[in-house]
Motif scaffolding. Structure first.
Motif, short mmCIF file in Angstrom:
data_model
loop_
_atom_site.label_atom_id
_atom_site.label_comp_id
_atom_site.label_asym_id
_atom_site.label_seq_id
_atom_site.Cartn_x
_atom_site.Cartn_y
_atom_site.Cartn_z
N ALA A 192 0.85 -1.24 -0.12
CA ALA A 192 -0.02 -0.16 -0.02
C ALA A 192 0.74 1.38 -0.07
CB ALA A 192 -0.87 -0.04 0.91
N GLN A 193 1.99 1.29 0.72
CA GLN A 193 2.79 2.48 0.74
C GLN A 193 3.46 2.68 -0.68
OE1 GLN A 193 5.31 0.99 4.20
NE2 GLN A 193 4.80 3.12 5.08
N ASN A 194 3.85 1.43 -1.39
CA ASN A 194 4.46 1.49 -2.83
C ASN A 194 3.28 2.31 -3.76
OD1 ASN A 194 6.78 0.14 -1.86
ND2 ASN A 194 6.06 -1.81 -2.66
N PHE A 195 1.97 1.91 -3.51
CA PHE A 195 0.93 2.55 -4.21
C PHE A 195 1.10 4.05 -3.92
CE2 PHE A 195 -3.50 3.66 -4.87
CZ PHE A 195 -3.52 3.66 -6.22
N ILE A 196 1.03 4.29 -2.68
CA ILE A 196 0.85 5.98 -2.26
C ILE A 196 2.39 6.48 -2.88
CG2 ILE A 196 1.49 7.35 -0.23
CD1 ILE A 196 -0.25 5.46 1.39
N ASP A 197 3.41 5.81 -3.02
CA ASP A 197 4.54 6.47 -3.41
C ASP A 197 4.42 6.96 -4.89
OD1 ASP A 197 5.85 6.44 -1.14
OD2 ASP A 197 6.94 4.63 -1.02
N ALA A 198 4.15 5.78 -5.63
CA ALA A 198 3.55 6.12 -6.98
C ALA A 198 2.90 6.91 -7.45
CB ALA A 198 3.12 4.57 -7.48
#
Length: 282
Positions: A192-198
């Motif tokens: 989920a954090q990766n999606f936020i970063d993207a």
């Protein structure tokens, strides 16, 4: 220039700052008329007294406060003008706070504060002092028949005032929280954090528009032209079984959208660069 909705003064210790208040926002929602569908005539409402049955002109309607025992107290405009309330003409600073200390749920409406007459110098004094201290002024003010807490803060060389709701006007939203036994794994949180970063980036409000309002305006135009709008396909709602897999797919899609947006920006900028190059060559 818009008309001011209030005149008064900010009490900054022993310093008084005469100010005017202007609404800083306007809603641009789609508005509709209530009409008779057979002929398009507008529907009108009459203000009728429930006791005598007479239609009452708006100018003759008074404000009534109903007591718990049913008695009605009629209040006139003069009554409100003589309210024993200092904040009707003065913005009283009660505390200086960090802006991040206040939950945004409290904010109601935003106003511009403009210095009036001799208020320019103390206005600048308060503005610059707030900037250097990194704080905002918590104030009390009476606007439009009610007293409110408000936050005065500096922005773009001016002072803004955000009126606030009282604590007892905020509803208890604890019912909306998921049950405590619902948990997620570290891998799910990491993805989920990766999606936020993207999708992370600077907030640029000019890049967003009200799609609903645009769609309604297109619908109205199609009705006038006698054409038919092409309906958007409704997204298929799929049941999510593997959160990590779903988020991984979301991250890939977000990266592709960002790459496409960057490519579009570069292609838009290319004609400008070519034009400049031709001018130099000429």
């Amino acid at each position: 220039m818009p008309r001011s909705i209030w005149k008064g003064a900010i009490s900054f210790g022993l310093v008084t700052i005469p100010v005017k208040l202007f609404s800083a926002t306007e809603e641009k929602d789609v508005s509709f008329r209530q009409v008779h569908p057979e002929d398009g005539g507008r529907i009108k409402y009459k203000r009728v007294c429930e006791k005598c049955g007479k239609e009452i002109p708006y100018a003759e309607i008074a404000k009534g406060y109903e007591m718990p025992d049913g008695r009605m107290v009629i209040l006139e405009a003069e009554d409100f003008a003589t309210l024993p309330l200092a904040t009707t003409k003065a913005v009283e600073v009660v505390q200086f706070v960090g802006e991040d200390e206040i939950d945004p749920t409290y904010f109601a409406k935003t106003y511009f504060l403009e210095a009036e007459g001799s208020g320019a110098k103390p206005y600048v004094l308060l503005r610059d002092a707030l900037v250097k201290s990194g704080r905002s002024a918590l104030v009390k003010v009476a606007l439009r028949s009610r007293e409110s807490l408000a936050l005065v803060r500096p922005k773009d060389n001016m002072l803004l005032m955000h009126t606030m709701l009282w604590p007892d006007e905020l509803r208890d939203g604890s019912f909306a929280a998921p049950a405590e036994d619902v948990t997620v794994s570290d891998a799910e949180v990491a993805m989920a954090q990766n999606f936020i970063d993207a999708l992370a980036g600077d907030f640029k409000p000019e890049e967003y528009a009200d799609s609903y309002r645009e769609a309604v305006e297109a619908l109205v135009e199609s009705k006038l032209d006698g054409t038919e709008l092409v309906a958007e396909e409704e997204p298929q709602e799929a049941e999510v079984v593997d959160l990590v897999a779903a988020l991984r797919a979301s991250v890939d899609a977000a990266k592709k959208r960002r790459e496409q947006a960057t490519a579009d920006d570069e292609s838009d900028a290319e004609p400008k660069r070519s034009s400049k190059a031709k001018k130099k060559a000429g």
